[in-house]
Design a protein around this motif. Sequence first.
Motif, PDB file in Angstrom:
ATOM      1  N   GLY A 162      45.149  41.873  41.305  1.00  0.00           N
ATOM      2  CA  GLY A 162      44.282  42.029  40.287  1.00  0.00           C
ATOM      3  C   GLY A 162      43.347  43.413  40.209  1.00  0.00           C
ATOM      4  N   ASP A 163      43.371  43.967  41.030  1.00  0.00           N
ATOM      5  CA  ASP A 163      42.807  45.244  41.086  1.00  0.00           C
ATOM      6  C   ASP A 163      43.459  46.477  40.589  1.00  0.00           C
ATOM      7  OD1 ASP A 163      41.063  47.501  41.766  1.00  0.00           O
ATOM      8  OD2 ASP A 163      40.511  46.956  43.583  1.00  0.00           O
ATOM      9  N   GLY A 164      43.479  46.963  39.435  1.00  0.00           N
ATOM     10  CA  GLY A 164      43.865  48.141  38.860  1.00  0.00           C
ATOM     11  C   GLY A 164      43.524  49.511  39.494  1.00  0.00           C
ATOM     12  N   ARG A 165      42.635  49.575  40.388  1.00  0.00           N
ATOM     13  CA  ARG A 165      42.309  50.990  40.880  1.00  0.00           C
ATOM     14  C   ARG A 165      43.470  51.628  41.681  1.00  0.00           C
ATOM     15  NH1 ARG A 165      36.646  49.473  43.876  1.00  0.00           N
ATOM     16  NH2 ARG A 165      38.302  47.630  44.398  1.00  0.00           N
ATOM     17  N   SER A 199      51.982  61.150  34.613  1.00  0.00           N
ATOM     18  CA  SER A 199      50.856  60.240  34.909  1.00  0.00           C
ATOM     19  C   SER A 199      51.144  59.239  35.936  1.00  0.00           C
ATOM     20  CB  SER A 199      50.434  59.423  33.780  1.00  0.00           C
ATOM     21  OG  SER A 199      49.308  58.663  33.966  1.00  0.00           O
ATOM     22  N   MET A 200      50.297  58.550  36.683  1.00  0.00           N
ATOM     23  CA  MET A 200      50.469  57.527  37.696  1.00  0.00           C
ATOM     24  C   MET A 200      49.298  56.417  37.100  1.00  0.00           C
ATOM     25  SD  MET A 200      51.516  56.028  40.469  1.00  0.00           S
ATOM     26  CE  MET A 200      52.438  57.054  41.532  1.00  0.00           C
ATOM     27  N   ALA A 201      49.821  55.430  36.944  1.00  0.00           N
ATOM     28  CA  ALA A 201      48.791  54.371  36.467  1.00  0.00           C
ATOM     29  C   ALA A 201      49.436  52.877  37.014  1.00  0.00           C
ATOM     30  CB  ALA A 201      49.377  54.110  34.736  1.00  0.00           C
ATOM     31  N   ALA A 202      48.244  52.268  37.404  1.00  0.00           N
ATOM     32  CA  ALA A 202      48.095  51.044  38.018  1.00  0.00           C
ATOM     33  C   ALA A 202      47.851  49.878  37.077  1.00  0.00           C
ATOM     34  CB  ALA A 202      47.383  51.174  39.479  1.00  0.00           C
ATOM     35  N   LEU A 203      48.643  48.844  37.059  1.00  0.00           N
ATOM     36  CA  LEU A 203      48.244  47.661  36.330  1.00  0.00           C
ATOM     37  C   LEU A 203      47.889  46.355  37.140  1.00  0.00           C
ATOM     38  CD1 LEU A 203      48.162  46.335  33.539  1.00  0.00           C
ATOM     39  CD2 LEU A 203      50.532  45.727  33.952  1.00  0.00           C
ATOM     40  N   GLY A 204      46.423  46.210  37.218  1.00  0.00           N
ATOM     41  CA  GLY A 204      45.967  45.050  37.901  1.00  0.00           C
ATOM     42  C   GLY A 204      46.371  43.439  37.262  1.00  0.00           C
ATOM     43  N   LYS A 219      46.787  39.473  37.818  1.00  0.00           N
ATOM     44  CA  LYS A 219      46.378  38.152  38.635  1.00  0.00           C
ATOM     45  C   LYS A 219      46.773  37.046  38.029  1.00  0.00           C
ATOM     46  CE  LYS A 219      43.185  36.666  41.696  1.00  0.00           C
ATOM     47  NZ  LYS A 219      43.349  36.874  43.156  1.00  0.00           N
ATOM     48  N   ASP A 220      47.604  36.438  38.962  1.00  0.00           N
ATOM     49  CA  ASP A 220      48.514  35.107  38.456  1.00  0.00           C
ATOM     50  C   ASP A 220      49.088  35.239  37.230  1.00  0.00           C
ATOM     51  OD1 ASP A 220      47.150  33.591  40.636  1.00  0.00           O
ATOM     52  OD2 ASP A 220      45.499  33.222  39.382  1.00  0.00           O
ATOM     53  N   GLY A 221      49.863  36.396  37.254  1.00  0.00           N
ATOM     54  CA  GLY A 221      50.719  36.680  36.163  1.00  0.00           C
ATOM     55  C   GLY A 221      50.085  37.323  34.856  1.00  0.00           C
ATOM     56  N   THR A 222      48.778  37.518  34.852  1.00  0.00           N
ATOM     57  CA  THR A 222      48.227  37.727  33.739  1.00  0.00           C
ATOM     58  C   THR A 222      47.479  39.404  34.011  1.00  0.00           C
ATOM     59  OG1 THR A 222      47.295  35.635  33.026  1.00  0.00           O
ATOM     60  CG2 THR A 222      46.125  37.480  32.339  1.00  0.00           C
ATOM     61  N   PRO A 223      47.678  40.439  33.021  1.00  0.00           N
ATOM     62  CA  PRO A 223      47.321  41.451  33.237  1.00  0.00           C
ATOM     63  C   PRO A 223      45.665  41.653  33.128  1.00  0.00           C
ATOM     64  CG  PRO A 223      48.081  41.449  31.145  1.00  0.00           C
ATOM     65  CD  PRO A 223      48.353  40.306  31.897  1.00  0.00           C
TER      66      PRO A 223
END
Length: 592
Positions: A99-102, A118-123, A125-129
Amino acid sequence: MTKINGNIQGIKQTLLERMESMYDMHSAAYEFISAELIASLSEFTGILSREISVFISRDGRVVDVSVGDAGKVSLPGMRLVRNIDRLCGVRCIHTHPNGDGRLSGVDLGTLRSMRLDSMAALGVKDGTPTSMYAAYVGELSDTERGVLVYGPMRPLKLPHKQLIDEIYAADERLKSTTSDVYEAHPERAILVGIENTESYDTMDELAELAKTAGAEVVGRSLQRRRQIDNASYIGSGKLDELSLMGCELEADLFIFDDELSAIQLKNIEDAVGVSVIDRTTLILDIFASRAQSREGKLQVELAQLKYRLPRLLGQGAALTRQGGGIGTRGPGEKKLEIDRRRIRRRIYELEQELSDIEKQRELRRTRREKNPIPLIALVGYTNAGKSTLLNALSGADVLAEDKLFATLDPVVRQVELEGGREILFSDTVGFINKLPHDIVNAFHSTLEEVSNADIILHVVDASSPYYETQMRVVADVLCSLGAGDTPRINVYNKLDKADASSPRMKDNDVSISALNGTGLDSLKNSIIAVLDKSTVTFELMIPYSSYDAINAVREQGTIIEERHEQDGTFVKASFSQDAVWRVKKQIDSYKI
């Protein structure tokens, strides 16, 4: 291509087929990533509890989908061609199941080293962005490339236009600065070793070797293992860590502290994606850059070819790199691309050329023995100060640098001590821990100067905390050269340094500072004392009618004093013990 890459072990085929549908999810020209693709990434991350990455081209196509695990993402982008002065044209968006997008250090290192759009991270949690962060190549400060990070952002409310515009801005930043500094940028190296039970820190020495070769050491990895892994040296788990470490630190090169086999080289290179060399290759590379004489260059090329021939299997990344680099330089560089048969032929040619040079060296040595001026060999660990000492004793201008292996080609200088006694000093290549056997063999004829010396001056860096271990290394090499019984004086150098030790000294041992001249008189006295123990001094009055006897003295010994008097010529000369009987035989009619 619609294949799911990365760690797909344990994933059902039906789910993999569903995931392949992400290849059909195009993002519009103004979209950083489509809402549909965000939803799919979140869903599959929730199901697998693993990181998933997608690579999107500038026209919005998904060009790669990969699966990592709960702690790391597989980075197929390492297969992308690295660009020098522009971005690669692909952006990476990957998920974080916690869940942490950092973004992590590995994420940012990969962004810079691979020149990603670009490098992007998508947090997730339980299947939810939950949140998203996006990073871009930033401005250049000195030799370090900065990073510009946006976030946290709401995944379904992204500032798409701003994120897309930043890609082109990053491209301009890169083009405006890279071309000016790229050529001068040193290779970024990570050192890898296995802990040993010795008190000697070979990793610090490896770092000095890397620095001498022109690399910038950006990281170290030291592992505790009872034994070396035959396949990968450090084991598969540690190899995965190295791969991520290389991404984070933008490494161009991994340097291992021990010799690697061909299969180890291949396996490690496949895992880390950049060039891999070992300690021996690094030393050979330094020798290649330092060799000046024809003989030195031939010796280095021979050593390189003999070492690399059985390791051609593991030279994949090194052979494909453009512009060479550490571990690929020297006379033998182009020879690596030819087949084994031609390499063996070149080895034979080198051995023949060196054999001819050795014959010439033997002739010079024979002529020198007819005029027996004592030969003193300066030996010691690399960077102990041998060349500085030779300069201080002889007033010569031998290259003396605070670098490992500053001297490679042998240097001989004649010095006159008190009383007119002439002595030859020979500076030799420095020794080092784990000295490659191929180097010792290739430089055998050069190192013979040590075994033929009358005295060995073992120059020791007294400021090194490991000087005793270094002395043992030198002693072992001297024994292998057949010089273990040669009279030896230990010369403890660098007393001008604040951290210099107070060594336990034996008879004839001396402490000096070759840099400022401290202790040189004591050293000369010790040399004379050792020479006097192995020589006999005669005083002769030779009548003018038998003047030819002086020639016999000159051939067999060293004239210390000579003056003409009324009854003849007074001669004071020294002879080695084995020359005494020859002198007596030739001038037996005179009182000695």
